[in-house]
Write a protein that holds these residues in place. Structure first.
Motif, PDB file in Angstrom:
ATOM      1  N   LYS A  89      17.368  -2.297   2.680  1.00 11.65           N
ATOM      2  CA  LYS A  89      16.256  -2.129   3.617  1.00 11.65           C
ATOM      3  C   LYS A  89      14.972  -2.446   2.868  1.00 11.65           C
ATOM      4  O   LYS A  89      14.520  -1.674   2.023  1.00 11.65           O
ATOM      5  N   GLU A  90      14.418  -3.619   3.169  1.00 11.95           N
ATOM      6  CA  GLU A  90      13.226  -4.062   2.470  1.00 11.95           C
ATOM      7  C   GLU A  90      11.957  -3.606   3.198  1.00 11.95           C
ATOM      8  O   GLU A  90      11.956  -3.428   4.421  1.00 11.95           O
ATOM      9  N   ASN A  91      10.893  -3.429   2.412  1.00 13.27           N
ATOM     10  CA  ASN A  91       9.596  -3.012   2.942  1.00 13.27           C
ATOM     11  C   ASN A  91       9.727  -1.812   3.881  1.00 13.27           C
ATOM     12  O   ASN A  91       9.178  -1.773   4.983  1.00 13.27           O
ATOM     13  N   VAL A  92      10.503  -0.837   3.417  1.00 12.23           N
ATOM     14  CA  VAL A  92      10.728   0.375   4.185  1.00 12.23           C
ATOM     15  C   VAL A  92       9.439   1.195   4.238  1.00 12.23           C
ATOM     16  O   VAL A  92       8.644   1.202   3.296  1.00 12.23           O
ATOM     17  N   LYS A 106      -0.180   2.716   1.662  1.00 18.25           N
ATOM     18  CA  LYS A 106      -0.670   1.834   0.611  1.00 18.25           C
ATOM     19  C   LYS A 106       0.459   1.272  -0.242  1.00 18.25           C
ATOM     20  O   LYS A 106       0.202   0.576  -1.221  1.00 18.25           O
ATOM     21  N   SER A 107       1.714   1.597   0.110  1.00 21.36           N
ATOM     22  CA  SER A 107       2.846   1.262  -0.760  1.00 21.36           C
ATOM     23  C   SER A 107       3.855   0.368  -0.063  1.00 21.36           C
ATOM     24  O   SER A 107       3.902   0.277   1.164  1.00 21.36           O
ATOM     25  N   ALA A 108       4.671  -0.272  -0.888  1.00 22.59           N
ATOM     26  CA  ALA A 108       5.794  -1.076  -0.401  1.00 22.59           C
ATOM     27  C   ALA A 108       7.038  -0.641  -1.167  1.00 22.59           C
ATOM     28  O   ALA A 108       6.959  -0.269  -2.338  1.00 22.59           O
ATOM     29  N   ALA A 109       8.187  -0.662  -0.509  1.00 21.51           N
ATOM     30  CA  ALA A 109       9.416  -0.187  -1.159  1.00 21.51           C
ATOM     31  C   ALA A 109      10.638  -0.932  -0.664  1.00 21.51           C
ATOM     32  O   ALA A 109      10.649  -1.490   0.443  1.00 21.51           O
ATOM     33  N   ILE A 110      11.676  -0.941  -1.503  1.00 17.83           N
ATOM     34  CA  ILE A 110      12.981  -1.507  -1.152  1.00 17.83           C
ATOM     35  C   ILE A 110      14.046  -0.468  -1.482  1.00 17.83           C
ATOM     36  O   ILE A 110      14.025   0.125  -2.562  1.00 17.83           O
ATOM     37  N   LEU A 111      14.963  -0.253  -0.559  1.00 16.33           N
ATOM     38  CA  LEU A 111      16.109   0.632  -0.778  1.00 16.33           C
ATOM     39  C   LEU A 111      17.366  -0.217  -0.813  1.00 16.33           C
ATOM     40  O   LEU A 111      17.618  -1.006   0.101  1.00 16.33           O
ATOM     41  N   LEU A 112      18.187  -0.037  -1.869  1.00 14.66           N
ATOM     42  CA  LEU A 112      19.411  -0.819  -2.010  1.00 14.66           C
ATOM     43  C   LEU A 112      20.576   0.116  -2.323  1.00 14.66           C
ATOM     44  O   LEU A 112      20.602   0.723  -3.406  1.00 14.66           O
ATOM     45  N   PRO A 113      21.526   0.281  -1.417  1.00 11.38           N
ATOM     46  CA  PRO A 113      22.700   1.117  -1.700  1.00 11.38           C
ATOM     47  C   PRO A 113      23.531   0.515  -2.838  1.00 11.38           C
ATOM     48  O   PRO A 113      23.672  -0.704  -2.941  1.00 11.38           O
ATOM     49  N   PHE A 127       9.605   0.607  -5.788  1.00  4.56           N
ATOM     50  CA  PHE A 127       8.378   0.822  -5.015  1.00  4.56           C
ATOM     51  C   PHE A 127       7.149   0.449  -5.848  1.00  4.56           C
ATOM     52  O   PHE A 127       7.171   0.502  -7.073  1.00  4.56           O
ATOM     53  N   ARG A 128       6.077   0.069  -5.140  1.00  2.74           N
ATOM     54  CA  ARG A 128       4.823  -0.301  -5.796  1.00  2.74           C
ATOM     55  C   ARG A 128       3.679  -0.203  -4.779  1.00  2.74           C
ATOM     56  O   ARG A 128       3.921  -0.031  -3.580  1.00  2.74           O
ATOM     57  N   CYS A 129       2.495  -0.339  -5.269  1.00  3.27           N
ATOM     58  CA  CYS A 129       1.351  -0.411  -4.366  1.00  3.27           C
ATOM     59  C   CYS A 129       1.386  -1.758  -3.649  1.00  3.27           C
ATOM     60  O   CYS A 129       1.774  -2.779  -4.239  1.00  3.27           O
ATOM     61  N   GLY A 130       1.015  -1.742  -2.366  1.00  4.24           N
ATOM     62  CA  GLY A 130       1.059  -2.981  -1.590  1.00  4.24           C
ATOM     63  C   GLY A 130       0.118  -4.041  -2.142  1.00  4.24           C
ATOM     64  O   GLY A 130      -1.002  -3.748  -2.566  1.00  4.24           O
ATOM     65  N   LYS A 131       0.611  -5.286  -2.186  1.00  5.86           N
ATOM     66  CA  LYS A 131      -0.212  -6.400  -2.655  1.00  5.86           C
ATOM     67  C   LYS A 131      -1.063  -6.930  -1.517  1.00  5.86           C
ATOM     68  O   LYS A 131      -0.691  -6.838  -0.351  1.00  5.86           O
ATOM     69  N   LYS A 132      -2.191  -7.503  -1.868  1.00  6.15           N
ATOM     70  CA  LYS A 132      -3.067  -8.101  -0.879  1.00  6.15           C
ATOM     71  C   LYS A 132      -2.771  -9.588  -0.749  1.00  6.15           C
ATOM     72  O   LYS A 132      -2.545 -10.280  -1.743  1.00  6.15           O
ATOM     73  N   ASP A 138      -2.673  -5.831   3.317  1.00 12.56           N
ATOM     74  CA  ASP A 138      -1.522  -5.372   2.549  1.00 12.56           C
ATOM     75  C   ASP A 138      -0.272  -6.124   2.972  1.00 12.56           C
ATOM     76  O   ASP A 138      -0.049  -6.377   4.161  1.00 12.56           O
ATOM     77  N   GLN A 139       0.542  -6.493   2.012  1.00 11.01           N
ATOM     78  CA  GLN A 139       1.818  -7.122   2.306  1.00 11.01           C
ATOM     79  C   GLN A 139       2.895  -6.523   1.412  1.00 11.01           C
ATOM     80  O   GLN A 139       2.613  -6.024   0.332  1.00 11.01           O
ATOM     81  N   GLY A 140       4.120  -6.572   1.885  1.00 15.71           N
ATOM     82  CA  GLY A 140       5.222  -5.993   1.138  1.00 15.71           C
ATOM     83  C   GLY A 140       5.827  -6.987   0.168  1.00 15.71           C
ATOM     84  O   GLY A 140       5.207  -7.963  -0.237  1.00 15.71           O
TER      85      GLY A 140
END
Length: 280
Positions: A89-92, A106-113, A127-132, A138-140
């Motif tokens: 699940k990307e950009n959760v 303000k953040s972007a994250a990826i979950l990978l089972p 996870f990280r702070c969202g990039k501009k 903001d973008q993931g």
């Protein structure tokens, strides 16, 4: 991104190729991925135990629900949300995971089972702070970064697979060594060893061989000869304790499986495999 996707995947691959040990060093994988993506990365077991972690200085502080040390347990409800995600699940939205809105937006994250042989072993969380973007919005994570994350997660799964395979190979070697050692024993000596293992009741302990001999109507010399042969074969070690008897320590655990008391319990090999899997 400063490196091509191909160069990045090769960098992650080297972690698997250059690691001669069966021990999975999740911290190294997390650090490699984190540096490439300018993100924090962690691997969490199904029980919520942190197996590996890398904290990027520019990533948001999520320690309210997460933990920052290997071996710590993350928030129980957060781990339940992790386990409810069955595919990447990307950009959760971090708010759906229980994080505060001020941090999540303000953040972007990826979950990978993380899976092994169809069984869930844990979760990789990046996870990280969202990039501009060029418009200042903001973008993931972009497509290349998501692919890189998927590849890194596959390396984690392969590392676990290799560790389990090497554990099974070690078990097979132990079984062959034990079989060879037992073949050198007479029938009476094999019976003596069976009685000793039952009296020992575990991996090591103190026994008075004369008492064992009396209890099972075996001559003490047979017991001594059997122990000497197995010690020479590296199956166990013995230490004289004087009047307190003999301290026996099992080195080849497969002998406990062969002479397990009735009702016979799960095989030692399966127990060892399960213990390894439970680490993850």
């Amino acid at each position: 991104m400063s490196l091509s996707l191909l160069d990045q995947t090769r960098k992650i691959s080297r972690l698997l190729h250059d690691n001669p040990s069966k021990v999975v060093v999740f911290n190294d994988i997390c650090a490699c991925v984190g540096e490439l993506l300018a993100a924090s990365c962690m691997v969490v077991s199904t029980k919520g135990k942190v197996l590996g972690i890398y904290e990027h200085p520019a990533a948001p502080d999520l320690t309210l629900l997460l933990k920052d040390s290997v071996g710590d347990l993350i928030d129980t409800k957060l781990n339940e949300r992790f386990l409810s995600v069955l595919s990447t699940k990307e950009n959760v939205n971090l708010q759906t995971l229980g994080f505060e809105r001020s941090v999540a937006r303000k953040s972007a994250a990826i979950l990978l089972p993380v899976y092994f042989a169809g069984e869930r072993m844990g979760t990789t969380f990046i996870f990280r702070c969202g990039k501009k973007n060029e418009q200042g919005l903001d973008q993931g994570f972009d497509m290349d970064e998501i692919i890189l994350s998927e590849y890194a997660n596959t390396i984690i799964e392969l590392s676990i697979t290799r560790a389990l395979d090497e554990e099974e190979s070690a078990e097979e070697r132990n079984q062959l060594a034990l079989s060879s050692a037992l073949d050198s024993l007479s029938q009476s000596e094999q019976r003596a060893i069976e009685c000793l293992i039952r009296e020992l009741g575990g991996e090591e302990g103190d026994l008075i061989t004369s008492r064992v001999a009396t209890k099972y109507e075996i001559t003490r010399s047979i017991i001594v000869n059997a122990l000497r042969k197995l010690e020479g074969a590296g199956v166990l070690t013995t230490t004289s304790m004087g009047m307190r008897g003999t301290h026996i320590k099992i080195l080849n655990m497969t002998i406990l499986d062969k002479y397990a008391p009735e009702p016979k319990t799960e095989s030692v090999g399966r127990i060892q495999r399960q213990r390894l899997k439970q680490m993850y």
